[in-house]
Write an enzyme that holds these catalytic residues in place. Structure first.
Site, PDB file in Angstrom:
ATOM      1  N   ARG A  50      67.585 -27.708  12.342  1.00  0.00           N
ATOM      2  CA  ARG A  50      68.935 -27.167  12.123  1.00  0.00           C
ATOM      3  C   ARG A  50      68.868 -25.798  11.471  1.00  0.00           C
ATOM      4  O   ARG A  50      69.674 -24.920  11.756  1.00  0.00           O
ATOM      5  CB  ARG A  50      69.770 -28.144  11.264  1.00  0.00           C
ATOM      6  CG  ARG A  50      71.077 -27.535  10.780  1.00  0.00           C
ATOM      7  CD  ARG A  50      72.137 -28.543  10.333  1.00  0.00           C
ATOM      8  NE  ARG A  50      71.614 -29.701   9.650  1.00  0.00           N
ATOM      9  CZ  ARG A  50      71.139 -29.715   8.397  1.00  0.00           C
ATOM     10  NH1 ARG A  50      71.123 -28.616   7.661  1.00  0.00           N
ATOM     11  NH2 ARG A  50      70.676 -30.839   7.876  1.00  0.00           N
TER      12      ARG A  50
ATOM     13  N   TYR B 277      93.360 -17.446  22.147  1.00  0.00           N
ATOM     14  CA  TYR B 277      92.938 -18.622  22.911  1.00  0.00           C
ATOM     15  C   TYR B 277      93.601 -19.861  22.276  1.00  0.00           C
ATOM     16  O   TYR B 277      93.644 -19.982  21.047  1.00  0.00           O
ATOM     17  CB  TYR B 277      91.414 -18.696  22.838  1.00  0.00           C
ATOM     18  CG  TYR B 277      90.813 -19.959  23.392  1.00  0.00           C
ATOM     19  CD1 TYR B 277      90.774 -20.195  24.757  1.00  0.00           C
ATOM     20  CD2 TYR B 277      90.270 -20.914  22.543  1.00  0.00           C
ATOM     21  CE1 TYR B 277      90.210 -21.348  25.257  1.00  0.00           C
ATOM     22  CE2 TYR B 277      89.700 -22.065  23.038  1.00  0.00           C
ATOM     23  CZ  TYR B 277      89.686 -22.285  24.403  1.00  0.00           C
ATOM     24  OH  TYR B 277      89.128 -23.428  24.885  1.00  0.00           O
TER      25      TYR B 277
ATOM     26  N   ASP C 166      87.347 -11.316  18.707  1.00  0.00           N
ATOM     27  CA  ASP C 166      86.884 -12.233  19.746  1.00  0.00           C
ATOM     28  C   ASP C 166      86.726 -11.406  21.025  1.00  0.00           C
ATOM     29  O   ASP C 166      87.710 -10.960  21.612  1.00  0.00           O
ATOM     30  CB  ASP C 166      87.905 -13.368  19.925  1.00  0.00           C
ATOM     31  CG  ASP C 166      87.424 -14.429  20.909  1.00  0.00           C
ATOM     32  OD1 ASP C 166      86.656 -14.086  21.826  1.00  0.00           O
ATOM     33  OD2 ASP C 166      87.837 -15.598  20.763  1.00  0.00           O
TER      34      ASP C 166
ATOM     35  N   LYS D 115      81.521 -18.466  28.352  1.00  0.00           N
ATOM     36  CA  LYS D 115      82.204 -17.680  29.375  1.00  0.00           C
ATOM     37  C   LYS D 115      81.254 -16.618  29.940  1.00  0.00           C
ATOM     38  O   LYS D 115      80.215 -16.980  30.438  1.00  0.00           O
ATOM     39  CB  LYS D 115      83.483 -17.088  28.777  1.00  0.00           C
ATOM     40  CG  LYS D 115      84.282 -18.079  27.903  1.00  0.00           C
ATOM     41  CD  LYS D 115      84.877 -19.241  28.659  1.00  0.00           C
ATOM     42  CE  LYS D 115      85.455 -20.341  27.773  1.00  0.00           C
ATOM     43  NZ  LYS D 115      86.385 -19.911  26.719  1.00  0.00           N
TER      44      LYS D 115
HETATM   45  C1  LIG Z   1      86.846 -20.462  25.488  1.00  0.00           C
HETATM   46  C2  LIG Z   1      87.234 -19.538  24.412  1.00  0.00           C
HETATM   47  C3  LIG Z   1      87.011 -19.853  23.064  1.00  0.00           C
HETATM   48  C4  LIG Z   1      86.434 -21.185  22.641  1.00  0.00           C
HETATM   49  O1  LIG Z   1      85.108 -21.293  22.997  1.00  0.00           O
HETATM   50  P1  LIG Z   1      84.372 -22.694  23.324  1.00  0.00           P
HETATM   51  O2  LIG Z   1      83.020 -22.249  23.736  1.00  0.00           O
HETATM   52  O3  LIG Z   1      85.156 -23.349  24.411  1.00  0.00           O
HETATM   53  O4  LIG Z   1      84.379 -23.483  22.087  1.00  0.00           O
HETATM   54  C5  LIG Z   1      87.362 -18.912  22.120  1.00  0.00           C
HETATM   55  N1  LIG Z   1      87.909 -17.740  22.454  1.00  0.00           N
HETATM   56  C6  LIG Z   1      88.152 -17.401  23.741  1.00  0.00           C
HETATM   57  C7  LIG Z   1      88.770 -16.091  24.050  1.00  0.00           C
HETATM   58  C8  LIG Z   1      87.831 -18.289  24.763  1.00  0.00           C
HETATM   59  O5  LIG Z   1      88.096 -17.960  26.035  1.00  0.00           O
END
Ligand SMILES: *Cc1c(COP(=O)(O)O)cnc(C)c1O
Length: 387
Positions: free
Chosen positions: A56, A108, A180, A205
Site C-alpha cells: 500500500r 462531474y 479536474d 477516461k
Molecule cells: C469519471 C470522472 C470522474 C470520476 O472518476 P472515476 O475514475 O470514475 O472515479 C471525475 N471527474 C470527471 C470529469 C470524470 O469524467
C-alpha cells in the site's frame, strides 16, 4: 538529442519514456507488474530502497505511473489512486471540519455527490458557483476557504473556466486551486502551467483511454503538498493495483496519438451536427459558436472528443442514442471507441433536477464521446440515426 537537451523532451517522447526505465536485472523493456503485497527486508526495519516495506505504501509499477503523469502535466510529483473519485476525495481530505471549499457547480455528477452527501456530512463546507466568472469565486471565498476546485471543460455543458484568472483570485484568498483535467487530458491542457496548484484526472477516461481500468491521478509541483497527498494515499489506502498501473502506463504510450485523432474526430462530428437541421444546439469548445471559444483556444491546444447536442426532447434524445450503431450507449468517456449517453437519465441522474435545470442540462441533451474510428463511418452513423 541536442534538441532534447535544450528543451527537455516533448510530449510524445515523455508519453513513451517518462518513468519507464529498463528493468535492471533482465533489461526487460516493459515495466514489470510487481504483483506483490510485501517485500523481504535485508535487515530489521531496513526496507530496500529505504521505502519498499509494504504494497500500500510503495509499489514500483505505481512509481512508474506516478513519474509518467508528473512529466506529462509539467509537474514534479504524481500520486496514483484506485479511481478518479478517490483522487478528488484525497485532495479535500487535506482539509478539516469547518474548512470551506468553493467548487464549480457543473462538476462531474459523482464529484457533486461526494462533496454534498459524504464530505459535507463530515463538516467540510462547500459553496457551488459558476466558475466561468472569477468574481463569483472571489465573492464566495471565506477566511476558512482552503480549496477552490474547478473542472474545465465541464461535463456535459462544456463550460470553460479561465484557469489563470481562477488561480489569481484563489491565491489572493490564500487557498489552493485544483483543476479536474479529465475532459481535456494533459495533451490538450496543462493547468499547472497556467497557475493551478493541483491537477487531477479520472485516468479511467482519456489518460488510460481503453475502457479497461478505473483509476485516478494527481500531479503537483510543490514537494510539501506531494508529501501530504502521499500521506493520505497511504493512510486512506485507495491505491491502484499494479496491473491497473501497468495498463494505464501502456495506454499513456499512445496518449498523444489518440488525442490527435479524438481532437480531429470531435471537431468533425461537432461541425457536422452544427450544420444538421435536426439539431437545436451543439456545444463544443472548438466551434466558433461556443460562447467561450476564444478562452478555450487560449488555454487549450485541442478540444478532445466530447460533443453535447440538444435535440429538443427526452424522447428524441432516447431514440437518437438508441439508434446509433458505432456509438455504444454507455456511461464514461474518453476511450478509443465512441460512446453516447443521455446525461439527464444516466451520468447526471444523481444531480437534483433543479440544479440540472439551473445549469442548462436539458432533458434533450445527448453527449457523444467521439472515439478514434474512421470519421466517415461515425458521420454516416449519426446521419442514419437522425433520419
Ligand atoms: C469519471 C470522472 C470522474 C470520476 O472518476 P472515476 O475514475 O470514475 O472515479 C471525475 N471527474 C470527471 C470529469 C470524470 O469524467
Amino acid at each position: 538529442m541536442a534538441d532534447a537537451a535544450a528543451h527537455g523532451p516533448r510530449f510524445g517522447t515523455l508519453a513513451l519514456h517518462a518513468g519507464v526505465d529498463p528493468e535492471p536485472v533482465t533489461g526487460a523493456i516493459m515495466t514489470p507488474i510487481f504483483q506483490t503485497s510485501t517485500y523481504v527486508q535485508p535487515a530489521v526495519a531496513e526496507p530496500k530502497g529505504g521505502r519498499f516495506d509494504y504494497g500500500r505504501t510503495a509499489n514500483p509499477t505505481r512509481d512508474a505511473l506516478e513519474t509518467s503523469i508528473a512529466a506529462l502535466e509539467g509537474a514534479k510529483h504524481g500520486v496514483a489512486f484506485s479511481s478518479g473519485i478517490a483522487a478528488i476525495e484525497t485532495i479535500v481530505k487535506r482539509l478539516s471540519a469547518g474548512d470551506h471549499v468553493v467548487s464549480e457547480e457543473n462538476t462531474y455528477g459523482g464529484t457533486m455527490r461526494l462533496f454534498t452527501r459524504v464530505l459535507a456530512r463530515l463538516g467540510i463546507e462547500f459553496t457551488f458557483v459558476d466558475t466561468r466568472d472569477p468574481e463569483r469565486i472571489r465573492s464566495a471565498m471565506r477566511p476558512r476557504t482552503k480549496l477552490v476546485h474547478v473542472e474545465t471543460p465541464t461535463n456535459p455543458m462544456m463550460r470553460i473556466c479561465d484557469i489563470r484568472a481562477a488561480a489569481d483570485v484563489t491565491h489572493a484568498g490564500g487557498a489552493l486551486l485544483s483543476v479536474d483535467n479529465t475532459y481535456a487530458s494533459p495533451y490538450n491542457q496543462r493547468p499547472l502551467e497556467l497557475g493551478a496548484d493541483i491537477v487531477v484526472h479520472s485516468s479511467t477516461k482519456y489518460v488510460n483511454g481503453h475502457s479497461d481500468v478505473i483509476g485516478g491521478l494527481i500531479a503537483v509541483r510543490d514537494h510539501a503538498l506531494a508529501e501530504e497527498l502521499r500521506f493520505l494515499q497511504n493512510s486512506s489506502g485507495a491505491v491502484p493495483g499494479p496491473m491497473d498501473c501497468f495498463l494505464t502506463l501502456r495506454g499513456i504510450k499512445t496518449l498523444h496519438l489518440r488525442m490527435e485523432r479524438h481532437n480531429a474526430n470531435g471537431l468533425a462530428v461537432a461541425r457536422y451536427l452544427e450544420a444538421h437541421p435536426g439539431i437545436d444546439r451543439v456545444i463544443y469548445p472548438g466551434l466558433e459558436s461556443h460562447d467561450q471559444h476564444t478562452l478555450a483556444h487560449r488555454q487549450m491546444s485541442g478540444f478532445a472528443g466530447m460533443v453535447s447536442v440538444d435535440v429538443g426532447s427526452l424522447a428524441r434524445a432516447k431514440s437518437l442514442s438508441e439508434r446509433l450503431r458505432y456509438f455504444a450507449l454507455a456511461e464514461s468517456l474518453g476511450g478509443v471507441e465512441s460512446l453516447v449517453s443521455v446525461p439527464a437519465l444516466m451520468t447526471h441522474a444523481s444531480v437534483p433536477e433543479e440544479r440540472r435545470a439551473a445549469m442548462g442540462l436539458t432533458p434533450g441533451l445527448v453527449r457523444f464521446s467521439v472515439g478514434v474510428e474512421d470519421v466517415d463511418d461515425l458521420l454516416e452513423d449519426v446521419e442514419q440515426a437522425l433520419r
